[in-house]
Write an enzyme that holds these catalytic residues in place. Sequence first.
Site, PDB file in Angstrom:
ATOM      1  CG  ASP A   8      12.832  16.831 -11.758  1.00  0.00           C
ATOM      2  OD1 ASP A   8      12.676  16.624 -10.731  1.00  0.00           O
ATOM      3  OD2 ASP A   8      12.632  16.256 -12.976  1.00  0.00           O
ATOM      4  CB  THR A  73      12.845  11.559  -5.007  1.00  0.00           C
ATOM      5  OG1 THR A  73      11.425  11.196  -5.372  1.00  0.00           O
ATOM      6  CG2 THR A  73      13.470  10.259  -4.624  1.00  0.00           C
ATOM      7  CD  GLU A 150       9.282   9.681 -17.035  1.00  0.00           C
ATOM      8  OE1 GLU A 150       9.874   8.932 -17.509  1.00  0.00           O
ATOM      9  OE2 GLU A 150       9.692  10.727 -16.551  1.00  0.00           O
ATOM     10  CB  CYS A 182       5.333  12.788  -7.341  1.00  0.00           C
ATOM     11  SG  CYS A 182       6.228  12.070  -8.615  1.00  0.00           S
TER      12      CYS A 182
END
Length: 264
Positions: A8, A73, A150, A182
């Site tokens: 990741d 992504t 985050e 996501c």
Amino acid sequence: MRPIAVLDSGVGGLTVVKQLLAELPGVPLVYVGDTARTPYGPRPAEEVRAFTEQIVKHLCTLDPTRIVIACNTATAVALDAIAQWCPVPVHGVIVPGARAAVRATRSGRIGVIGTEGTMRSRAYDVAIRACDARITVQTLACPAFVPLVEEGAYASDQARGIVEEVLVPMIAARVDTLILGCTHYPFLAPAIQQVMGSDVQLISSATEVAHEVRSHVGHVPEGTGVLDVSCTGEVAPFEAIVRRWLDVDVVVRHCVLPEGVRMD
Ligand code: I24
Ligand code: DGL
């Protein structure tokens, strides 16, 4: 025993690790988080592709049975290219999420949210319409969401307000199924569910890819498998998140990626 390898852009793929630990408890797992170069979402596709290929080449040297690209992504821009040369079977998160959404929709209107990079690639639209060309797909990049998670603020009133504001076009599109495209968005699922309404089904790609990997693994051994976690950035803050999220006493190592490993 040969491991399953997961990669990741940073911490988000730990959601996939958590699902894999639950579904395949006896299988050894290797995780590499590219915390030195996170986030991938705003970066150009060529750059994300190069980073992802570099990590996959490193993982191949560990002789895994399968590789899972847990980052949406990275899956969006690099999976097809990697599948061309990689000797190990590679899973991405997009096809499993797209398939689950196609199974779930009644109205034929599916929404997808993700990073700028994922939305720009149109990989979800392509995967959904490959399953059923009659489906309409509404996509929306939500660059504010990753920083929100985050910062640890995903359960705050502020988070709820931002989610409400950002998802206005998605509500207008009257989708009945919404893919959380996501790694970080499942943390915002309660806010997203409230804003979208209880009739909208949320699909998490982390859950779906774990089911897919499970279906490819024949014999699942008993007991707990070994967990080997490393990251390209600073170890201590990453280790704190791993311990808190996975509730295990794992020691995180620093990962040095090789330059220009040849696979041919
Ligand atoms: N959650 C995430 N990223 C962080 C965080 C968090 N700090 C606290 N919590 N920081 O993502 C990202 C930047 N760091 C990463 C490590 O190296 C240094 C830079 C969501 C979690 C993904 C599994 C809150 C927190 C946590 C544990 C679990 C869940 C969670 F500490 F939201
Ligand atoms: N892991 C990324 C994804 O799923 C989100 C974080 C980032 O931008 O690197 O798209």
